[in-house]
Motif scaffolding. Structure first.
Motif, short mmCIF file in Angstrom:
data_model
loop_
_atom_site.label_atom_id
_atom_site.label_comp_id
_atom_site.label_asym_id
_atom_site.label_seq_id
_atom_site.Cartn_x
_atom_site.Cartn_y
_atom_site.Cartn_z
N SER A 1 16.24 39.50 7.67
CA SER A 1 16.02 38.22 8.34
C SER A 1 17.19 37.94 9.26
CB SER A 1 15.88 37.09 7.32
OG SER A 1 17.04 36.99 6.51
N TRP A 2 16.91 37.34 10.39
CA TRP A 2 17.93 37.03 11.38
C TRP A 2 18.69 35.78 10.95
CZ3 TRP A 2 19.33 39.51 15.93
CH2 TRP A 2 20.15 38.79 16.80
N VAL A 3 20.00 35.85 11.04
CA VAL A 3 20.85 34.72 10.66
C VAL A 3 21.44 34.06 11.90
CG1 VAL A 3 22.91 34.01 9.39
CG2 VAL A 3 21.38 35.75 8.43
N GLY A 4 22.10 34.85 12.74
CA GLY A 4 22.73 34.30 13.93
C GLY A 4 24.06 33.65 13.62
N GLY A 5 24.89 33.52 14.62
CA GLY A 5 26.20 32.92 14.43
C GLY A 5 27.25 33.65 15.24
N GLU A 6 28.49 33.45 14.89
CA GLU A 6 29.60 34.01 15.66
C GLU A 6 30.59 34.68 14.72
OE1 GLU A 6 32.61 32.45 19.17
OE2 GLU A 6 32.12 31.11 17.51
N ARG A 7 31.08 35.84 15.14
CA ARG A 7 32.13 36.55 14.41
C ARG A 7 33.24 36.93 15.40
NH1 ARG A 7 30.82 38.33 9.15
NH2 ARG A 7 29.35 36.76 8.39
N ALA B 1 24.66 38.65 13.37
CA ALA B 1 23.21 38.59 13.50
C ALA B 1 22.50 38.58 12.15
CB ALA B 1 22.71 39.77 14.34
N TYR B 2 22.97 39.38 11.20
CA TYR B 2 22.23 39.58 9.95
C TYR B 2 23.02 39.18 8.69
CZ TYR B 2 19.34 42.35 13.10
OH TYR B 2 18.55 42.75 14.15
N GLY B 3 24.21 38.62 8.86
CA GLY B 3 24.98 38.20 7.70
C GLY B 3 25.79 39.33 7.11
N ASP B 4 26.31 39.10 5.91
CA ASP B 4 27.22 40.05 5.26
C ASP B 4 26.51 41.00 4.30
OD1 ASP B 4 29.57 39.13 6.52
OD2 ASP B 4 29.57 37.38 5.20
N SER B 5 25.26 41.27 4.52
CA SER B 5 24.54 42.22 3.67
C SER B 5 23.54 42.98 4.53
CB SER B 5 23.80 41.49 2.53
OG SER B 5 22.84 40.59 3.06
N ALA C 1 36.77 50.85 20.08
CA ALA C 1 36.62 49.39 20.08
C ALA C 1 35.17 48.97 20.12
CB ALA C 1 37.38 48.80 21.27
N SER C 2 34.32 49.78 20.75
CA SER C 2 32.90 49.45 20.84
C SER C 2 32.25 49.42 19.46
CB SER C 2 32.17 50.47 21.73
OG SER C 2 32.34 51.79 21.23
N ALA C 3 32.69 50.30 18.54
CA ALA C 3 32.14 50.32 17.19
C ALA C 3 32.56 49.08 16.41
CB ALA C 3 32.57 51.58 16.46
N VAL C 4 33.82 48.64 16.59
CA VAL C 4 34.29 47.43 15.92
C VAL C 4 33.52 46.22 16.43
CG1 VAL C 4 36.31 45.98 15.49
CG2 VAL C 4 36.56 48.46 15.63
N LEU C 5 33.30 46.15 17.74
CA LEU C 5 32.55 45.03 18.31
C LEU C 5 31.11 45.04 17.84
CD1 LEU C 5 32.49 42.64 20.30
CD2 LEU C 5 31.95 44.26 22.12
N ASP C 6 30.50 46.21 17.72
CA ASP C 6 29.12 46.30 17.25
C ASP C 6 28.99 45.85 15.80
OD1 ASP C 6 26.33 47.24 17.80
OD2 ASP C 6 26.79 48.64 16.19
N ASP C 7 29.98 46.19 14.96
CA ASP C 7 29.96 45.72 13.58
C ASP C 7 30.06 44.20 13.51
OD1 ASP C 7 29.58 48.11 12.32
OD2 ASP C 7 31.67 48.42 11.75
N ALA C 8 30.92 43.62 14.33
CA ALA C 8 31.05 42.17 14.36
C ALA C 8 29.75 41.51 14.80
CB ALA C 8 32.20 41.76 15.28
N LEU C 9 29.08 42.11 15.77
CA LEU C 9 27.82 41.55 16.27
C LEU C 9 26.74 41.61 15.20
CD1 LEU C 9 26.22 40.43 18.70
CD2 LEU C 9 25.64 42.80 19.27
N HIS C 10 26.63 42.72 14.49
CA HIS C 10 25.61 42.85 13.44
C HIS C 10 25.90 41.92 12.27
CE1 HIS C 10 24.09 46.38 15.57
NE2 HIS C 10 23.05 46.35 14.77
N ALA C 11 27.17 41.72 11.96
CA ALA C 11 27.51 40.78 10.89
C ALA C 11 27.12 39.36 11.29
CB ALA C 11 29.00 40.85 10.58
#
Length: 526
Positions: A296-302, A221-225, A209-219
């Motif tokens: 570049s930093w995007v920020g937001g919520e996933r 923070a930095y968007g979908d690319s 679950a930690s890996a899934v949460l980390d992917d959501a956080l990076h998405a």
């Protein structure tokens, strides 16, 4: 050094039980019981023998990095640690950052195929070569990151093990077995079947679950690319990526000399360079036609659904202070702040409950458990993480639980901004955090394989590599004021990233959560 005496266990027991007999015993008795007249307390300095400045294994520093380049510009580096173990790593600046919707999953498949055959060796033959020198199992593998792929081996520095193992590693990476399917149509069906079997093996690997949460956080923070591309991909994308043409295109696009580094630890540099020239490394393109765009930093919520876990992660933009090229002072402050949030080990926590609780023992997990709504959570885990990249950096606060915890997102934001993490006795707490951070650095840089990976990540992106003593000295110089300033600056950074897993959310909006984070500097109450 605590007053112990240099003698065998039997000698200690017998001397304590019968001191008179020990004094009267002859040479035969002393040989049998391990008791001699020249025994000395360990804290007594021996005359004529100077005390070492540091253990040899901790003397890896930037000054001991030897570097050279092949004809195409590929860098070959070596680090000497004066140990008995050796390690060689091939680092590629690729990873999931170099994928898109079309190539997503390709790095995961290529990491799986490491050490599983090449154009000139079958998978069985390669395993026999590795097992011959004790390199198989946990001593050979691939560490896949968001902007790097690290292929590594570890073995004894004596003999030809590291050189033969390095050649086998380079063969499997640069000339993988599946490439035969493109050159010989008769082997195409066989290679496709082989790829399908590896994809099926990847599907059976449980995703934490930690890996899934980390992917959501990076998405978030930095968007979908780029850095926002996931490390965890589903079965459909893995199957789409396991195509001969797609994998070969990924290799030809991103495997170039400027993007690669061959690093050896405790190996002769000239011999390592000779091994590199014998491989396919000199045949790699000398130019890099595909430059990565600046992050570049995007920020937001996933928000991500999960069947069995809930959690929340807050990502704070560390910018230049969190990059791999960051100044040692900034990196040291982030390391200490991470230890402040993580707190001491469970053993220390238990001892503090048995004795007198100390403010220096509080951390994110203990503060959360102190709240009535989370006191029943049995599997609650909380930790901080600093993610270092070539042109970005992030400090994250992560909380996970195996049961639904509504309102967890609000609680973590309130705790982070209230100053509870830093506590009231800041000087004592940071002094303990500095010791833990220094110990982690020293432990991490003792193993040759860990040094190869850590040094390679820095060198491949153009940063300098500092040894354990240099990093520990920077940590020792960290002041409470510097930690307070860093904590306050991170909380006040614009557009934090928020990842929510399962049932850990509330009705609060993203803007309201940002307001909670920015409501306090984290140091006012300290």
């Amino acid at each position: 050094r605590g007053g112990a005496t240099v003698r065998g266990a039997r000698g200690m027991a017998s001397k304590a039980a019968a001191p008179a007999a020990a004094a009267r015993g002859g040479l035969l008795w002393r040989l049998a019981h391990g008791n001699f007249d020249f025994e000395d307390d360990m804290y007594v300095k021996l005359s004529g023998i100077p005390a070492p400045s540091a253990p040899p294994a901790l003397r890896s520093s930037a000054k001991t990095v030897t570097s050279s380049r092949l004809s195409n510009g590929l860098r070959v580096a070596s680090v000497e640690m004066h140990g008995h173990k050796a390690s060689v790593a091939l680092l590629v600046r690729a990873g999931t950052r170099c994928t898109n919707a079309y190539s997503e999953g390709a790095p995961q498949v290529l990491a799986r195929l490491a050490f599983r055959g090449s154009e000139v060796r079958s998978a069985l033959n390669m395993q026999r070569v590795l097992e011959k020198y004790g390199i198989s199992g946990g001593h050979a593998g691939c560490v896949l990151g968001r902007e790097s792929m690290t292929f590594h081996i570890g073995c004894s520095r004596i003999g030809a093990g590291w050189s033969d193992g390095t050649l086998a590693m380079l063969e499997s990476v640069l000339r993988p077995e599946f490439s035969m399917g493109l050159a010989d149509p008769r082997a195409t069906d066989m290679m496709r079947a082989e790829l399908d079997s590896h994809v099926k093996a990847l599907r059976t690997v449980a995703t934490p679950a930690s890996a899934v949460l980390d992917d959501a956080l990076h998405a978030a923070a930095y968007g979908d690319s780029a850095l926002g591309m996931p490390l965890v991909v589903d079965e459909q994308k893995l199957a789409s990526a396991a195509q001969l043409e797609l994998l070969s295109e990924y290799i030809s696009t991103w495997y170039s000399a400027p993007r690669m580094l061959l690093l050896g630890v405790n190996v002769n540099h000239n011999a390592l360079e000779q091994v590199a020239r014998m491989s396919a490394l000199p045949d790699l393109p000398a130019s890099d036609a595909h430059q990565m765009a600046p992050e570049s930093w995007v920020g937001g919520e996933r928000r991500v659904a999960h069947e069995s876990a809930s959690g929340v992660a807050y990502g704070l933009n560390a910018g230049e202070r969190g990059m791999l090229k960051a100044k040692p002072d900034d990196a040291a402050v982030l390391a200490v702040l991470q230890e402040v949030i993580d707190g001491p080990s469970e053993v220390v926590q238990i001892r503090s409950k048995v004795g007198s609780a100390s403010p220096s023992h509080t951390n994110l997990a203990t503060v959360l458990r102190a709240r009535p709504e989370f006191s029943h959570a049995k599997s609650l885990s909380a930790y901080a993480c600093v993610s270092h990249y070539s042109d970005a950096g992030m400090l994250s606060l992560n909380v996970l639980c195996d049961e639904p915890l509504p309102g967890l997102d609000v609680a973590v934001a309130e705790i982070a901004s209230s100053g509870e993490l830093l506590g009231t006795d800041l000087t004592t707490k940071i002094a303990a955090a500095k010791k833990r951070a220094a110990v982690k650095v020293l432990d991490a840089l003792e193993e040759p394989s860990a040094v190869a990976i850590a040094a390679g990540l820095k060198l491949v992106c153009g940063a300098g590599f500092s040894g354990a003593r240099e990093v520990a000295a920077a940590i020792e110089a960290v002041t409470p004021a510097a930690v307070q300033d860093m904590h306050s600056a991170l909380l006040q950074s614009a557009h934090p990233a928020i990842g929510v897993l399962g049932s850990a959310s509330s009705a609060v909006t993203y803007d309201e959560l940002c307001g909670l984070l920015a409501s306090g500097s984290g140091s006012k109450s300290s």
